[in-house]
Design a protein around this motif. Structure first.
Motif, PDB file in Angstrom:
ATOM      1  N   ILE A  20      22.977 -17.771  38.779  1.00 60.73           N
ATOM      2  CA  ILE A  20      23.986 -18.799  39.059  1.00 60.73           C
ATOM      3  C   ILE A  20      23.364 -19.984  39.790  1.00 60.73           C
ATOM      4  O   ILE A  20      23.622 -21.148  39.468  1.00 60.73           O
ATOM      5  CB  ILE A  20      25.147 -18.188  39.877  1.00 60.73           C
ATOM      6  N   PRO A  62      23.040 -11.465  39.814  1.00 53.26           N
ATOM      7  CA  PRO A  62      23.636 -12.646  39.159  1.00 53.26           C
ATOM      8  C   PRO A  62      23.509 -13.910  40.003  1.00 53.26           C
ATOM      9  O   PRO A  62      23.532 -15.026  39.467  1.00 53.26           O
ATOM     10  CB  PRO A  62      25.107 -12.248  38.984  1.00 53.26           C
ATOM     11  N   TYR A  98      23.712 -14.275  32.918  1.00 54.24           N
ATOM     12  CA  TYR A  98      24.717 -13.400  33.544  1.00 54.24           C
ATOM     13  C   TYR A  98      24.967 -12.165  32.686  1.00 54.24           C
ATOM     14  O   TYR A  98      25.067 -11.044  33.203  1.00 54.24           O
ATOM     15  CB  TYR A  98      26.008 -14.184  33.761  1.00 54.24           C
TER      16      TYR A  98
END
Length: 386
Positions: A34, A30, A71
């Protein structure tokens, strides 16, 4: 580097935040998603500070969407992602779902460029769906079925022009009435002709076009096997652009929608031009309906257009009354529908919710959240009495 370029880079980073998490890359961390999303939003903020507000907000929205989608993908199993995100199948499905919208949006473009609001696209599309199936069944020929569908749509267009142009009625009310009338006519005829049995299983179908490009990665999967009407819809976009912006007839049609009094002074018959435009609009919208009944689903059911005429109208506004941009908008709507069709792998209820995406985008379009769309100046204004 200019704020505009930074804004575009932000939009690209936002999309990249999603695409790195799905096949073929399938990044599982993730943190990568991000970081890319944050960079996208930072680039959007920079663009806004530099005066590129629309592009900057687009980059921020792209970053947020990329963050949410990316995500969620990292939390999913790779096997599920491989089943859902098959780009070739998604591309082909996008074109199939977009085809009735393309015909509808082009139909709306003809009518509204001439100055007549055509909210009756939904009804014209529904008429095309029924009469395409009925005509193909009656004549055992999909070609004649398609021609009958176009004729039915053109007649409905002429009816709309009669009220909107000749009787100077409110064009919104006229279009709404036509939509209701189409539901009644097709519903009555469907029950009267086919009863509880529905349309026959051997309904003539518009054939697919097979291209020998299977060896091409991705393109072969997307374009190798498409229905003939899909190709006609894509070709119609180019023909419409050439007609509307590169021919004297297109210039006359646009002048009827921008300044009809000046056009009349120059010798143009604005009434005849608007009748032609609205009837063409009906014929094109009917082709979208015929694609549903004899090109895609191979049957007719009552109210099967399910709001696609309204979505096509929204795509037209989204595309600012230009064929190329309208095509882009219809592909966006089509992609949402295609993706929703594959999401039950994750969550059936989530897939149903995702199917509302085209309607959400419709609301965004008609409320002007994507920026102000400037319609033809005389759109919706009846001709003054002579």
């Amino acid at each position: 580097m200019t704020a505009k370029r930074v804004g575009w880079a932000g939009v690209a980073l936002g999309f990249l935040a999603f695409f790195v998490a799905v096949p073929p890359l399938t990044v599982r961390s993730p943190l990568v998603v991000i970081v890319l999303a944050v960079l996208a939003m930072a680039a959007g903020s920079y663009a806004i500070a530099g005066g590129e507000r629309r592009l900057g907000w687009s980059a921020i929205v792209a970053g947020l969407v990329g963050l949410a989608g990316g995500y969620a993908a990292t939390q999913s199993g790779v096997a599920n992602l491989d089943r859902v995100v098959v780009w070739g199948a998604l591309g082909a499905a996008t074109l199939r779902y977009a085809t009735p919208l393309i015909f509808g949006a082009l139909g709306g473009l003809f009518s509204e460029r001439s100055g007549v609001i055509n909210i009756g696209l939904e009804g014209m599309m529904l008429m095309g769906a029924f009469f395409g199936a009925w005509g193909a069944d009656l004549t055992s020929s999909w070609i004649l079925g398609l021609l009958i569908a176009i004729a039915a749509g053109a007649v409905f267009g002429a009816l709309h022009a009669l009220f909107a142009v000749t009787f100077r009625a409110d064009q919104i009310v006229s279009g709404t009435a036509l939509n209701l009338l189409a539901v009644g006519i097709t519903g009555y005829l469907f029950v009267e002709v086919y009863g509880d049995l529905g349309t026959p299983d051997d309904l003539p179908q518009v054939p697919n076009v097979s291209l020998p490009i299977d060896w091409l990665p991705l393109l072969g999967d997307v374009f190798g096997e498409l229905n003939l009407l899909v190709w006609l819809a894509l070709g119609a976009v180019l023909v419409t652009w050439v007609f509307m912006f590169r021919t004297p007839m297109g210039l006359r049609l646009r002048s009827a929608g921008e300044n009809p009094l000046a056009a009349e002074t120059a010798g143009l018959n604005v009434v005849r031009t608007r009748y032609f435009a609205v009837m063409t609009s009906g014929g094109l919208a009917a082709m979208g309906g015929a694609f549903l009944s004899i090109g895609f689903l191979h049957t007719f059911t009552q109210e099967m257009t399910a709001g696609r005429g309204f979505i096509a109208l929204a795509a037209l506004i989204f595309g600012r009354w230009r064929p190329g941009l309208a095509l882009t908008a219809t592909l966006l709507f089509g992609f949402g529908s295609a993706l929703a069709g594959r999401l039950p792998v994750f969550s059936p209820s989530g897939a149903v919710l995702f199917q509302a995406l085209p309607y959400v985008l419709t609301l965004i379009a008609v409320t002007g959240l994507i920026g102000r769309s400037i319609p033809p100046l005389a759109l919706g204004r009846p001709l003054p009495r002579s």
